[in-house]
Design a protein around this motif. Sequence first.
Motif, short mmCIF file in Angstrom:
data_model
loop_
_atom_site.label_atom_id
_atom_site.label_comp_id
_atom_site.label_asym_id
_atom_site.label_seq_id
_atom_site.Cartn_x
_atom_site.Cartn_y
_atom_site.Cartn_z
N GLY A 163 11.74 12.43 -1.02
CA GLY A 163 11.52 13.68 -1.73
C GLY A 163 10.08 13.97 -2.09
N THR A 164 9.18 13.03 -1.83
CA THR A 164 7.76 13.22 -2.18
C THR A 164 6.95 13.54 -0.94
OG1 THR A 164 7.97 11.65 -4.01
CG2 THR A 164 5.74 12.14 -3.24
N LEU A 165 6.07 14.54 -1.04
CA LEU A 165 5.25 14.91 0.10
C LEU A 165 4.32 13.76 0.50
CD1 LEU A 165 4.32 18.57 -0.84
CD2 LEU A 165 5.71 17.85 1.11
N ALA A 166 4.13 13.59 1.82
CA ALA A 166 3.31 12.51 2.34
C ALA A 166 2.62 12.97 3.62
CB ALA A 166 4.17 11.28 2.62
N ILE A 167 1.53 12.26 3.98
CA ILE A 167 0.86 12.54 5.25
C ILE A 167 1.18 11.43 6.23
CG2 ILE A 167 -1.03 13.87 4.22
CD1 ILE A 167 -2.77 11.31 4.62
N ARG A 168 1.09 11.74 7.50
CA ARG A 168 1.29 10.74 8.55
C ARG A 168 0.19 10.87 9.58
NH1 ARG A 168 3.64 8.65 5.20
NH2 ARG A 168 5.88 8.28 4.98
N CYS A 169 -0.43 9.71 9.91
CA CYS A 169 -1.49 9.66 10.91
C CYS A 169 -1.23 8.47 11.82
CB CYS A 169 -2.86 9.47 10.25
SG CYS A 169 -3.22 10.58 8.89
N ALA A 170 -1.77 8.54 13.02
CA ALA A 170 -1.66 7.41 13.94
C ALA A 170 -2.70 6.36 13.56
CB ALA A 170 -1.89 7.89 15.37
N GLY A 171 -2.40 5.09 13.89
CA GLY A 171 -3.36 4.02 13.67
C GLY A 171 -2.84 2.97 12.71
N SER A 172 -3.64 1.93 12.52
CA SER A 172 -3.29 0.86 11.59
C SER A 172 -3.64 1.29 10.17
CB SER A 172 -4.04 -0.42 11.93
OG SER A 172 -5.43 -0.22 11.72
N ALA A 173 -3.17 0.48 9.20
CA ALA A 173 -3.48 0.79 7.80
C ALA A 173 -4.99 0.81 7.57
CB ALA A 173 -2.82 -0.23 6.88
N ALA A 174 -5.71 -0.17 8.14
CA ALA A 174 -7.17 -0.22 7.95
C ALA A 174 -7.83 1.01 8.55
CB ALA A 174 -7.73 -1.49 8.58
N GLU A 175 -7.35 1.43 9.72
CA GLU A 175 -7.94 2.61 10.37
C GLU A 175 -7.70 3.87 9.54
OE1 GLU A 175 -7.53 1.12 15.03
OE2 GLU A 175 -5.94 2.30 14.08
N ILE A 176 -6.49 3.99 8.99
CA ILE A 176 -6.17 5.18 8.20
C ILE A 176 -6.95 5.18 6.89
CG2 ILE A 176 -4.33 6.42 7.01
CD1 ILE A 176 -2.42 5.35 9.18
N LEU B 131 -11.88 11.85 -4.73
CA LEU B 131 -12.17 10.50 -4.25
C LEU B 131 -11.34 9.47 -4.99
CD1 LEU B 131 -13.81 8.35 -2.71
CD2 LEU B 131 -15.48 8.46 -4.58
N PHE B 132 -11.34 9.54 -6.33
CA PHE B 132 -10.63 8.52 -7.10
C PHE B 132 -9.11 8.67 -6.99
CE2 PHE B 132 -14.76 7.63 -8.66
CZ PHE B 132 -14.71 6.29 -9.03
N GLY B 133 -8.66 9.86 -6.58
CA GLY B 133 -7.24 10.01 -6.31
C GLY B 133 -6.78 9.16 -5.14
N LEU B 134 -7.71 8.85 -4.22
CA LEU B 134 -7.36 8.00 -3.08
C LEU B 134 -6.94 6.60 -3.53
CD1 LEU B 134 -10.06 8.89 -0.39
CD2 LEU B 134 -7.67 9.62 -0.48
N PHE B 135 -7.57 6.08 -4.56
CA PHE B 135 -7.24 4.72 -5.01
C PHE B 135 -5.80 4.62 -5.49
CE2 PHE B 135 -11.92 4.82 -5.55
CZ PHE B 135 -12.25 3.74 -4.75
N GLU B 136 -5.25 5.75 -5.94
CA GLU B 136 -3.86 5.73 -6.39
C GLU B 136 -2.90 5.48 -5.23
OE1 GLU B 136 -3.01 5.92 -9.61
OE2 GLU B 136 -5.18 5.99 -10.03
N LEU B 137 -3.33 5.78 -4.01
CA LEU B 137 -2.45 5.62 -2.85
C LEU B 137 -2.10 4.17 -2.60
CD1 LEU B 137 -4.02 8.14 -0.29
CD2 LEU B 137 -2.28 8.54 -2.03
N ALA B 138 -2.95 3.24 -3.04
CA ALA B 138 -2.67 1.82 -2.83
C ALA B 138 -1.39 1.41 -3.52
CB ALA B 138 -3.83 0.98 -3.34
N ARG B 139 -0.99 2.16 -4.57
CA ARG B 139 0.25 1.85 -5.28
C ARG B 139 1.43 2.63 -4.72
NH1 ARG B 139 -3.37 1.55 -9.85
NH2 ARG B 139 -3.06 3.75 -10.34
N ALA B 140 1.17 3.54 -3.81
CA ALA B 140 2.24 4.33 -3.19
C ALA B 140 2.00 4.40 -1.68
CB ALA B 140 2.29 5.72 -3.81
N SER C 76 -4.86 -2.82 -1.74
CA SER C 76 -5.94 -2.64 -2.72
C SER C 76 -7.25 -3.19 -2.18
CB SER C 76 -5.58 -3.34 -4.03
OG SER C 76 -4.44 -2.73 -4.62
N SER C 77 -7.18 -4.34 -1.49
CA SER C 77 -8.40 -4.91 -0.91
C SER C 77 -8.97 -4.01 0.17
CB SER C 77 -8.10 -6.29 -0.33
OG SER C 77 -7.71 -7.18 -1.35
N LEU C 78 -8.09 -3.43 0.99
CA LEU C 78 -8.54 -2.50 2.03
C LEU C 78 -9.27 -1.31 1.40
CD1 LEU C 78 -5.66 -2.21 4.66
CD2 LEU C 78 -7.95 -3.15 5.00
N PHE C 79 -8.67 -0.76 0.34
CA PHE C 79 -9.27 0.40 -0.31
C PHE C 79 -10.63 0.03 -0.92
CE2 PHE C 79 -6.33 4.08 -0.76
CZ PHE C 79 -5.31 3.60 0.07
#
Length: 546
Positions: free
Chosen positions: A94-107, A140-149, A176-179
């Motif tokens: 039910g939550t909006l999300a994006i989808r991209c090709a590639g590995s987690a590190a690449e994304i 920018l700082f909103g991106l760090f929240e993605l590590a928890r979701a 979190s380390s990747l981010f």
Amino acid sequence: MVDSGGGVAPARYRLKNLNCPTPMGQHPIGDVGPFSFAEPTSMYTLSIPNETFTVATLAGVIALFANERVKKTETSSISLFSDGVPASVTRYNGTLAIRCAGSAAEIVNRLFGEVHAFWLSAYGEQARPWQIRPAHWDELFGLFELARAPHTFLTTDQIDAEKAAARDARQFFSLSSLFHESATARFGFGAGGPPVTGGQVNGRHEVHVAYALLRNEDVPAVVMDDYRAVEQPFRYDLEWAVPLFDVPEVRGRLSASRWQSVSSVMRHAKQPVTAENIDAIVAATADLPETAGYIEVDDALFDAQIVGAEALPAMFGTPVAIGEPLNDFAARLRQLLADWRRDKTVDRADMERTQGRMSARRHRLECEMALLSHGRESFEWPNRVASAIEERDLSVLLNLLDTPDDDNRSSKQTVEEFHGVKLRGVKAKARRRAVFSLCGFDETAQREWEKADEQRRMEKRRHDDAQRARDAAQSARYKRTDGTVIDGVTHVDDAIASGFSEIRNWRAGAILQYALVNPALNEGRRLQAKDGTLAYARAVLERLAA
């Protein structure tokens, strides 16, 4: 609302003019050198029925997901176009999300790389945190929240592949380390943010703006305008930044610690820091050591008459009826109580002042309030004590006077002065005897009173126990043979009224069972200790037997 460069500006940063040049971005913060990356920039267009949003980064797309119109739109009616690497919008639980090709590190690198590239194009290589517009900082700082979701930007298959690869390498998959690594490589800081004055890191944009204003740094007009559009831009221990924001002449005049103390004193004194009084403030505090805190700064500003004496509370402007004394005893007791409270307050204020924990202004106010309160002391309590003595109310007098020496000192002193009964500096037995003597009781009368009092206490305990048992039984539920449900009190009362007059118990295994029994019929009604019916039945039978 659409931001012309980095995405949707959060509600707290709704901008009045969106036709500004390419918005903002950021760069090597603090002591970090120039960016060493040069990711290509992209543009994204997200469309919903009757509305289109254009943003510069995937981070901006994700920020759009907080938009109520976007959130309420059916997934099938949302489209996302990019002039660079493709991406799509879906929903996960039910939550909006994006989808991209590639590995987690690449994304992850793509997410931070796009923001980095956008900031380079908007701000150049030497931008500092306070030069970044707040909406872009939040993006920018909103991106760090993605590590928890993680499902917000990764598919289940992508996550599983990363976990499997980590297991094969005998490592732990940590988003979190990747981010942190991706952000640090580009911006020089991670989720904690860049350092501020004192070396502490902080991710709050307003903190960096506040310290920049304190140092009189060049904060861009567009950033200042963004903060002017916020009702309370400096909160949560940043209230000291408000005068810096409103009065340019104040900036750069004092160190951080000195300014924070000054602004706090002025704020609590409800006096503004202005272009007209800043010179006087600087001069008044110039000779203080850098370690001086709030109290020393308050004293310096008070001595310089920059802040005035603290105002008395409103209650002291309203007359109070203190009443009339019942007799001379009450008048003396009121005087002693008023003197004791005044002296106690003044002594405490003197000690706090001597030990450096109270300012001169506050000390003056405390002493003034103590003196005024002395005259507002009521005769209510002294009259109650005087009345108890006249009426020989032993219950009241024992509670008041048969106590350790440090308790109720004023009352005991007044009794000694007026009745010659010594209550302090004697043993407990002699003190108790003195209270009875005050009321005209000899030793025989004292024993009789104490015996009757013990009976009264026992009766009160029984009554209280019975009431607690009744309250507990009231909540219990029992079913009669006809199916009617009644409470525990009715269950017991009806049984006793029907001749069930004995409580018996027996063991069923390890459990003790209880019943209210009718001896003539040899029938029983069940009782339980845990629901209060057993205690209630005992209380009722004891009362009937008495």
